[in-house]
Design a protein around this motif. Structure first.
Motif, mmCIF file in Angstrom:
data_model
loop_
_atom_site.group_PDB
_atom_site.id
_atom_site.type_symbol
_atom_site.label_atom_id
_atom_site.label_comp_id
_atom_site.label_asym_id
_atom_site.label_seq_id
_atom_site.Cartn_x
_atom_site.Cartn_y
_atom_site.Cartn_z
ATOM 1 N N MET A 1 0.834 -1.195 0.000
ATOM 2 C CA MET A 1 0.000 0.000 0.000
ATOM 3 C C MET A 1 0.872 1.249 0.000
ATOM 4 S SD MET A 1 -3.004 1.495 0.135
ATOM 5 C CE MET A 1 -4.152 0.183 0.561
ATOM 6 N N THR A 2 0.595 2.152 -0.926
ATOM 7 C CA THR A 2 1.286 3.436 -0.978
ATOM 8 C C THR A 2 0.286 4.529 -0.639
ATOM 9 O OG1 THR A 2 2.799 2.657 -2.698
ATOM 10 C CG2 THR A 2 2.579 5.029 -2.435
ATOM 11 N N ALA A 3 0.600 5.327 0.384
ATOM 12 C CA ALA A 3 -0.279 6.412 0.811
ATOM 13 C C ALA A 3 0.282 7.737 0.315
ATOM 14 C CB ALA A 3 -0.410 6.426 2.332
ATOM 15 N N LEU A 4 -0.528 8.486 -0.419
ATOM 16 C CA LEU A 4 -0.135 9.768 -1.004
ATOM 17 C C LEU A 4 -0.833 10.893 -0.260
ATOM 18 C CD1 LEU A 4 -0.635 8.780 -4.756
ATOM 19 C CD2 LEU A 4 1.436 8.499 -3.367
ATOM 20 N N GLY A 5 -0.088 11.904 0.131
ATOM 21 C CA GLY A 5 -0.659 13.012 0.882
ATOM 22 C C GLY A 5 -0.771 14.280 0.049
ATOM 23 N N PHE A 6 -1.895 14.983 0.199
ATOM 24 C CA PHE A 6 -2.128 16.217 -0.560
ATOM 25 C C PHE A 6 -2.650 17.305 0.366
ATOM 26 C CE2 PHE A 6 -2.690 12.576 -3.308
ATOM 27 C CZ PHE A 6 -1.834 12.879 -4.353
ATOM 28 N N LEU A 7 -2.042 18.466 0.296
ATOM 29 C CA LEU A 7 -2.549 19.653 0.967
ATOM 30 C C LEU A 7 -3.432 20.394 -0.028
ATOM 31 C CD1 LEU A 7 0.691 20.889 2.758
ATOM 32 C CD2 LEU A 7 -1.318 19.873 3.831
ATOM 33 N N HIS A 8 -4.722 20.439 0.253
ATOM 34 C CA HIS A 8 -5.687 20.961 -0.717
ATOM 35 C C HIS A 8 -6.253 22.287 -0.228
ATOM 36 C CE1 HIS A 8 -9.246 21.002 -3.365
ATOM 37 N NE2 HIS A 8 -8.545 20.192 -4.121
ATOM 38 N N PRO A 9 -6.217 23.332 -1.073
ATOM 39 C CA PRO A 9 -6.759 24.628 -0.669
ATOM 40 C C PRO A 9 -8.276 24.671 -0.786
ATOM 41 C CG PRO A 9 -5.912 24.773 -2.895
ATOM 42 C CD PRO A 9 -5.638 23.363 -2.425
ATOM 43 N N GLY A 10 -8.972 24.659 0.323
ATOM 44 C CA GLY A 10 -10.429 24.671 0.272
ATOM 45 C C GLY A 10 -11.006 23.333 -0.145
ATOM 46 N N TRP A 207 -0.032 12.287 -10.083
ATOM 47 C CA TRP A 207 1.117 11.683 -10.756
ATOM 48 C C TRP A 207 2.424 12.098 -10.077
ATOM 49 C CZ3 TRP A 207 5.292 13.933 -13.208
ATOM 50 C CH2 TRP A 207 6.115 13.056 -13.939
ATOM 51 N N GLU A 208 2.517 13.359 -9.679
ATOM 52 C CA GLU A 208 3.725 13.856 -9.012
ATOM 53 C C GLU A 208 3.950 13.157 -7.678
ATOM 54 O OE1 GLU A 208 6.867 17.038 -8.673
ATOM 55 O OE2 GLU A 208 6.015 15.680 -10.157
ATOM 56 N N ALA A 209 2.868 12.929 -6.933
ATOM 57 C CA ALA A 209 2.998 12.212 -5.666
ATOM 58 C C ALA A 209 3.480 10.788 -5.883
ATOM 59 C CB ALA A 209 1.661 12.215 -4.923
ATOM 60 N N LEU A 210 2.974 10.147 -6.929
ATOM 61 C CA LEU A 210 3.443 8.806 -7.269
ATOM 62 C C LEU A 210 4.911 8.827 -7.691
ATOM 63 C CD1 LEU A 210 0.333 7.586 -9.274
ATOM 64 C CD2 LEU A 210 1.184 6.539 -7.171
ATOM 65 N N ARG A 211 5.302 9.843 -8.446
ATOM 66 C CA ARG A 211 6.701 9.965 -8.868
ATOM 67 C C ARG A 211 7.616 10.085 -7.650
ATOM 68 N NH1 ARG A 211 10.616 13.637 -9.699
ATOM 69 N NH2 ARG A 211 9.350 15.301 -8.763
ATOM 70 N N LEU A 212 7.192 10.885 -6.678
ATOM 71 C CA LEU A 212 7.990 11.048 -5.464
ATOM 72 C C LEU A 212 8.110 9.733 -4.696
ATOM 73 C CD1 LEU A 212 6.645 14.465 -4.123
ATOM 74 C CD2 LEU A 212 8.835 14.054 -5.245
ATOM 75 N N ALA A 213 7.062 8.912 -4.787
ATOM 76 C CA ALA A 213 7.060 7.610 -4.101
ATOM 77 C C ALA A 213 7.702 6.518 -4.950
ATOM 78 C CB ALA A 213 5.629 7.213 -3.756
ATOM 79 N N ASP A 214 8.216 6.898 -6.116
ATOM 80 C CA ASP A 214 8.847 5.948 -7.038
ATOM 81 C C ASP A 214 7.870 4.859 -7.456
ATOM 82 O OD1 ASP A 214 10.970 5.148 -8.615
ATOM 83 O OD2 ASP A 214 11.785 3.783 -7.109
ATOM 84 N N ARG A 215 6.623 5.260 -7.728
ATOM 85 C CA ARG A 215 5.593 4.347 -8.185
ATOM 86 C C ARG A 215 5.144 4.726 -9.588
ATOM 87 N NH1 ARG A 215 2.188 1.299 -5.025
ATOM 88 N NH2 ARG A 215 1.541 0.575 -7.093
ATOM 89 N N ARG A 216 4.833 3.737 -10.406
ATOM 90 C CA ARG A 216 4.262 3.963 -11.729
ATOM 91 C C ARG A 216 3.007 3.116 -11.834
ATOM 92 N NH1 ARG A 216 4.822 6.045 -16.505
ATOM 93 N NH2 ARG A 216 6.675 7.145 -15.785
ATOM 94 N N VAL A 217 1.901 3.745 -12.187
ATOM 95 C CA VAL A 217 0.622 3.054 -12.296
ATOM 96 C C VAL A 217 0.053 3.277 -13.692
ATOM 97 C CG1 VAL A 217 -1.720 2.859 -11.387
ATOM 98 C CG2 VAL A 217 0.179 3.397 -9.832
ATOM 99 N N ASN A 218 -0.342 2.211 -14.344
ATOM 100 C CA ASN A 218 -0.974 2.306 -15.654
ATOM 101 C C ASN A 218 -2.472 2.508 -15.467
ATOM 102 O OD1 ASN A 218 -0.857 2.111 -18.608
ATOM 103 N ND2 ASN A 218 -2.056 0.250 -18.321
#
Length: 234
Positions: A1-10, A207-218
């Motif tokens: 499991m890869t957990a991706l975090g996002f700071l979202h404005p509003g 996609w950027e969060a996945l790139r940082l986690a060294d993950r590629r998803v089709n």
């Protein structure tokens, strides 16, 4: 499991993220923390509040999911913002503005057309940022005075009209930077209509969060960006 975090404005267009999570597969988890709207949404203090929530959720990477809240500081200012975010989070960090540049490089395009709901002065700051990242802006089109709330209510027809109006014959891809736009459900239709890649805020941010986690998803329903093999760096 890869957990991706996002700071979202509003909260505008936040439902794009669980939609993308569903398309990515069961081993990707998307975690959102809201910084809240307002002029100080990108301040270190507000970002720090959201980072703590993401850290407790188990996120492995964090992306500041506001293009305007990043590129408006200029290339150097945005880099400093990301460095601060990484330090606060204790994990790899980036921002949507950098995600657009990295995504364009990933799919091998340099000439881009921009369709935005930003005022002209803000759109000019975005164009300057993209040029600083090595991209050529072939044109930038705006439908005029559109608030974030109005853009957040747009459906496929309005988003497609914006992309078509922005597109130029010499553009290799079309970029829709506004994080208030819901685009995850329309990427297939957008790329089919324009016959070229389309990069949107929520799409490139994940996609950027996945790139940082060294993950590629089709995930073909998320556009060309999610169907390419990594480019070989020489």
């Amino acid at each position: 499991m890869t957990a991706l975090g996002f700071l979202h404005p509003g909260h505008l267009a936040e439902d794009d993220y669980p939609r993308i999570e569903q398309l990515l597969g069961s081993d990707i988890r998307v975690e959102l923390s809201h910084t809240g709207p307002g002029g100080d949404a990108d301040s270190a203090a507000r970002l720090a509040e959201g980072v703590e929530e993401l850290r407790l959720s188990g996120a492995e990477t964090v992306v500041w999911a506001s293009a305007r809240g990043s590129f408006a500081h200029g290339w150097e200012g945005a880099q400093e913002q990301v460095r601060t975010l990484a330090r606060l989070a204790g994990m790899p960090a980036s921002a949507t503005s950098f995600a657009f540049v990295h995504a364009a490089r990933e799919i091998g395009v340099r000439r881009i057309a921009v369709g935005t709901t930003y005022p002209d002065d803000v759109a000019a700051l975005l164009a300057d940022f993209l040029r600083a990242g090595g991209l050529e802006v072939t044109g930038a089109r705006s439908p005029g005075a559109v608030t974030a709330a109005e853009a957040g209510g747009w459906g496929e027809e309005e988003v497609l009209a914006l992309a078509r109006a922005a597109d130029t014959a010499d553009a290799e891809a079309v970029l829709l930077p506004d994080s208030a736009l819901r685009t995850a459900a329309h990427l297939g239709a957008l790329e089919k209509a324009l016959s070229k890649p389309v990069l949107t805020a929520s799409q490139v941010t994940v996609w950027e969060a996945l790139r940082l986690a060294d993950r590629r998803v089709n995930a073909p329903l998320l556009g060309r960006l999610f169907t390419r093999e990594p480019l070989v760096q020489v």
